[in-house]
Every structure is written in structure tokens, then in C-alpha cells.
Design a protein around this motif. Sequence first.
Motif, mmCIF file in Angstrom:
data_model
loop_
_atom_site.group_PDB
_atom_site.id
_atom_site.type_symbol
_atom_site.label_atom_id
_atom_site.label_comp_id
_atom_site.label_asym_id
_atom_site.label_seq_id
_atom_site.Cartn_x
_atom_site.Cartn_y
_atom_site.Cartn_z
ATOM 1 N N ARG A 118 0.268 58.720 -23.871
ATOM 2 C CA ARG A 118 0.125 59.931 -23.343
ATOM 3 C C ARG A 118 1.066 61.198 -24.286
ATOM 4 N NH1 ARG A 118 1.947 55.396 -21.671
ATOM 5 N NH2 ARG A 118 3.958 55.593 -21.293
ATOM 6 N N VAL A 150 -3.197 66.803 -19.813
ATOM 7 C CA VAL A 150 -3.363 64.701 -19.316
ATOM 8 C C VAL A 150 -5.045 65.003 -18.846
ATOM 9 C CG1 VAL A 150 -2.592 63.615 -17.577
ATOM 10 C CG2 VAL A 150 -1.034 65.277 -18.389
ATOM 11 N N LYS A 202 -6.827 61.727 -20.604
ATOM 12 C CA LYS A 202 -7.603 60.370 -19.993
ATOM 13 C C LYS A 202 -8.898 60.767 -19.760
ATOM 14 C CE LYS A 202 -8.382 59.687 -14.548
ATOM 15 N NZ LYS A 202 -8.039 59.958 -13.913
ATOM 16 N N ASP A 204 -10.517 59.006 -23.461
ATOM 17 C CA ASP A 204 -10.125 57.300 -23.129
ATOM 18 C C ASP A 204 -11.207 56.432 -22.576
ATOM 19 O OD1 ASP A 204 -7.687 57.432 -24.229
ATOM 20 O OD2 ASP A 204 -6.548 57.010 -22.673
ATOM 21 N N GLU A 205 -12.322 57.591 -21.232
ATOM 22 C CA GLU A 205 -13.033 57.331 -20.293
ATOM 23 C C GLU A 205 -14.665 57.358 -21.446
ATOM 24 O OE1 GLU A 205 -11.050 58.424 -16.026
ATOM 25 O OE2 GLU A 205 -12.593 59.609 -16.839
ATOM 26 N N THR A 250 -6.938 51.585 -25.625
ATOM 27 C CA THR A 250 -7.931 52.393 -24.981
ATOM 28 C C THR A 250 -7.251 52.434 -23.448
ATOM 29 O OG1 THR A 250 -9.382 52.556 -26.588
ATOM 30 C CG2 THR A 250 -9.652 53.789 -23.969
ATOM 31 N N ASP A 266 -4.250 52.692 -21.866
ATOM 32 C CA ASP A 266 -3.756 54.357 -22.348
ATOM 33 C C ASP A 266 -4.379 54.819 -21.208
ATOM 34 O OD1 ASP A 266 -2.475 54.175 -24.444
ATOM 35 O OD2 ASP A 266 -3.745 55.090 -25.905
ATOM 36 N N LEU A 267 -5.464 54.256 -20.711
ATOM 37 C CA LEU A 267 -6.015 54.929 -19.318
ATOM 38 C C LEU A 267 -5.164 54.358 -17.819
ATOM 39 C CD1 LEU A 267 -8.956 56.282 -17.857
ATOM 40 C CD2 LEU A 267 -9.543 53.877 -17.983
ATOM 41 N N ARG A 268 -5.176 53.210 -17.765
ATOM 42 C CA ARG A 268 -4.098 52.581 -16.511
ATOM 43 C C ARG A 268 -3.349 54.077 -16.798
ATOM 44 N NH1 ARG A 268 -2.357 47.230 -17.786
ATOM 45 N NH2 ARG A 268 -1.248 47.168 -16.156
ATOM 46 N N SER A 269 -2.175 54.250 -18.178
ATOM 47 C CA SER A 269 -1.071 55.500 -17.828
ATOM 48 C C SER A 269 -1.098 56.346 -16.993
ATOM 49 C CB SER A 269 -0.319 55.877 -19.098
ATOM 50 O OG SER A 269 -1.878 56.699 -19.452
ATOM 51 N N TYR A 270 -2.406 56.771 -17.284
ATOM 52 C CA TYR A 270 -2.871 58.109 -15.877
ATOM 53 C C TYR A 270 -3.259 58.156 -14.612
ATOM 54 C CZ TYR A 270 -3.441 59.699 -20.860
ATOM 55 O OH TYR A 270 -3.708 60.086 -21.947
ATOM 56 N N LEU A 324 1.482 57.791 -13.136
ATOM 57 C CA LEU A 324 1.038 58.689 -13.618
ATOM 58 C C LEU A 324 2.809 59.819 -12.958
ATOM 59 C CD1 LEU A 324 0.103 61.065 -15.931
ATOM 60 C CD2 LEU A 324 -1.023 61.440 -13.803
#
Length: 609
Positions: free
Chosen positions: A2, A83, A87, A90-91, A120, A123-127, A132
Motif C-alpha cells: 500500500r 492505489v 491494486k 497485484d491482480e 501479493t 497486499d491485495l486484501r489491503s485494497y 482501504l
Amino acid sequence: MRPFAMLLAATLLTTPVFTQPVFAQAAAPAATPEATSPEDAKLRQLFHDSDEAMLKRNPLSALFRGDLRYADRLGDFFSDEAVAEAKAADESDLKNLAAIDRTKLNPVDQIAYDVFRWQTDLDLRSYAPDILKETIVRPIDHFNGVHIFYPDIASGTGAAPFNTLADYENNLKRHRDYVHMLDEAIARFREGMKTGVVQPKLVVNNVIDQLDQQIAQGVEGSTYYGPVNKFPASISAADQARLTKEYADIIRTGIIPAETRLRDFLKTDYLPVARDSVGLSQMPGGAKLYQYLIESNTTLPLTAETVHKLGLSEVARITREMEAQKQAVGFKGSLADFFTFLRTDPRFQPSSKEQLHQNFLAIRERVMKRIPEQFSLVPKSPLEIRATPAYREKTSAGGDYMQGTPDGSRPGVFYYDTYDLPSRYMWEDETLFLHEAIPGHHFQISIAQEDPSLPAFMRFGGNTAYVEGWALYSESLWKPLGMETDPYQRMGGLSDEMLRAMRLVVDTGIHAMGWTRDQSIAYMLANSPMAKTDATAEVERYIAMPGQALAYKIGQLTIQKEKDKAMQALGAKFDPRAFHAQVLDTGALPMGVLEKKIDDWIAEQQKAG
């Protein structure tokens, strides 16, 4: 990762993450090692491409590696565009990873595959929108924030080099980005004011105090003025005069006004609506965020209740060991009385900052004599020992570590805090050095980044449970490394271990069970010989950084569990040097990945035997 929350490689690793001396030249990006199969090649190419894209998004990460390709910018931490870009990266990485057959990878790349997938996905979960919205509107606190790590970078003794004219020009460009970033932070804070997702008043007041100190430096006394106080000979007199003026101008007309705007906004607009409460669960959506932070910091699917109970159990065990040390020195009185004695007796207080410095130099010499008995894998990077800079010593922990460069041209630095010397106890120095320096953070971080065979995210990245868990585990090596032979120094080791156990109790208490600041401080004072100054700083750190403090004990217990398992399985054939090499030679691993790696190693050793 993030962008609005990351401290990059600039994060101080403290007992919580980097100001270093100037390094010689830019280091090229790490070469991608040769793969052993087509699937290995695909995986390594994915790692390389992902890392290159990350460095472009986060130029300070490159700067801390000694890679100067993007040294003329700070990056974008707070915008919606940043952001969305992170994201999407990561996807894409997870999609490309899924196309690689893990079963066809060599053993090391299978580990790398697992680490990359775990990190990864995290990190993706943080978005996710519900996470967020809780984080991006709180862009700064007194432990995390561009206003904390950027002065170190730009000081002339930090990560940014000042060897050439281009280095000085790049720093001016970064200053302009910094000014813009502070204004962006204000905008994010305003968003949180509308939704009720705001920082605690305690945190805001600490940030205001930090900004006050920086603003009060003025122009020529500013940390940002440092580079023009000492020019390299290669820069002409004319350029020196021009740069001196330009640095003074941007500090006077850009940086100080921007820091003043942020300070005044926090004091006038934000503080009145900031929270009186200190726990995340008392903030809208905070309970779900805290569960995410527990998992991301410990790398395990634990609940707050489980962690709290584990902490209480560890506190009870360590208390029994403290009682034994009290008896060993013949102290008459309760354990609480013994704590008071340790806090107040002048024999334990350093007489000067220089005495502290000399003491740590002597500890390093003693430790290094015993290192070959426990470690076959050691870093090449040198270690410097320095006092914490004055502008951050008030809110720093007793010590912290700042990484060097992979080529060793900028050494790692162990910082010891000298704020409030009467509350600085020399009985904690040996265990502090083991944690922050050798064989703790300095060994683990340097060994990883010096290995070009590892993909960049394993060389330079990591997770808190492993990084801090290793450092706390390093404290447990006091006996084989010849430390803590004195009962008072042993009490220092127990006190530091108690601190990490209390963190499990207090962090979950604050953020899941409604504990107050004062209640938390009282708990720490009742169960350890910590000074009130230190206990206060610790509690305020947990308030600012929910979940981070849980990683230490969880990581240490996991590493110790694996060591105990190996010792039992291998018996007399167990070699601590080989075990430590296995833990260290693939960078910072999530706990589940580390457990599997050590279990596989044990099986291999048994088969070979």
C-alpha cells in the motif's frame, strides 16, 4: 504494498524498519539468476517484471537499494491513481503466478512461489473497500509517515547519496514532491473527518510535536540543510554557491511552510474531531481492520482472544524466571520492589552518552568472538553504532536498526536512544544489541540482500513476524554467545522478553478489549522493570501501529518451536550453524512457509543420516 501506508525500506526496525552514511555509487538492479527449468524461468521473469514495476511506483525502495534510476522523485503515496495502479499490479501478478506449475519448480523456487503468493494476496486484501477506507484517510502518525522518514533520507547522512551534482539536484526535486505529499496528506485527513475514521488525539498531538521540532530548526539549522554543509570536492565553487542558495530557498519557501500548514491543520481543524479513544475497535470499521492487521503482522490466522491468552501465559512464565534472578542476586523484597530497585539505583544508569557508546562497542567485540560457534552464514556488510538523532529520540524506542546497501558501501547502523538518560538502564544493553544488531536485524537483513540468487522481493522485502521474530529469537542466544552472565544483564534479557509478551496482552487489550492508555501503561509497569518513560512510549506506539507489536513473540515462538523440533529429531547431529543457515538463507518467510522449509530440512537430514 500500500503506497499510502508503506515506510518503504526507510522504516526503522525498532524494539519497529534508516539513516545511513553516504554510499559510493548506484547499484544496478539485481540480476535474475539462471533458472533450472522452463517453469523456473517463467517464475523468475515474473518476479523480475513485478519488482521493476514496483520500483517505478515506489522510487524510494530503489533508492534504499542503491538504485538511482528514479532518484529524482519520492513517489505517490496517497492518490486514488496510485492505489488503483498498485491494486492492478497485484491482480496481474497473481494471475500470472497461477499460470505457472509449482510442481515443476526447483525446491528454492517453490519456496519463492509460496512467499510471493502469500505476500501479493495479503497486499491485495489491503485494497478491499472495507480495509482501504480505514487506512488511507489516516496517512500519518507519529511512527509512520513521510514527515518522519523523509528528513533522514534528505539529511546528507541518510539513504540518499550526495556524491555528484546530479545527487544534489535530485534531492531538490524530491523536496518538491515532499511539499506536495504533505498537502495530499491533509486532503486525506479531511476525508476521514467526514466519515468519522480519524486518529486518536494522542497520536495527533505527538505528530504536532514532531512537526514543531522540525519547524523550529529554521533554515540553516534544518535537517534538510545538511547536504550543503559538506560538499564533495567534485562540485565546483559556483555550483556550491548556487545549491546552497537553492536549498535555503526551498526550505524557507517550500518545506517549512508545508510542514507549518500540516501542523496548523492538525492543531486547528483535525484535533478537535480526533478520537478520545485509542483502540481500533472504538473506530468505525476498526474491529475488522484489526483482524486483518493481526493476520498480516503475524502471518498466521490468529484471533485477538487467542493472542491475548498466549500473552498472559508467556507473562506468567517469564515472571517465574524473573523471580529466580531476584533470588540469584539476593534481593530481599517483592518482585515489584526489585523492579523499583532496577529502575532507580544509580549504578544501572549511564553517566553519559559516550559511556553508552563505548559499552555497545565492547558488547559487539565480545559477541563477534562467539559468532562462529553458532553461525556459518554471516553478512559481509559492516555495522556502525550511533546515537539516535535528536529530532526523533523522544518518540524512539531504546534502539533500532537501519539497513545498509547490498554491496556494503553503506553500512548497517545500530541506533541507541539517549533521550532521558536517567531512565536509560545499562542492564538492557546486551539483549538490545543482540536484537537490533548482531545476530539480529543486521545479520538477517544483510544476509538476505547480499544474496543475488534470491528474487528481489525476498532479498529486500519481508514480513514483521519473521524479521522481528528472528531478532527476538536472537536474544535467546544469549548463553551460547557469552552474554548475560551477570544476573542483572540476564534480568535485562528477561525484561525485553517480557516486553514482547506484554505486547500480546496490551496490543489486543487496546484494540479489541477497550483498554485505555493509562491502564496499559500500568500493566506494563506492574509486570516489568521498565521505566514509565519507556512504557509510555511503547503503549503510544501500539496505539499508532495496531498489530505490529504482536509479530515479535509470535515469530520468535515459531522459530523456537522449529528449533526444538529439529533438536529432538536430530539429537547429537543437530548443528545450530546449519539450522540458522536454513532459517536465514531464503530471506524473510511467512511463518507457514518457514515451518514447511524446516520440516523438509529435518526430513532430509534424517534421510542422509
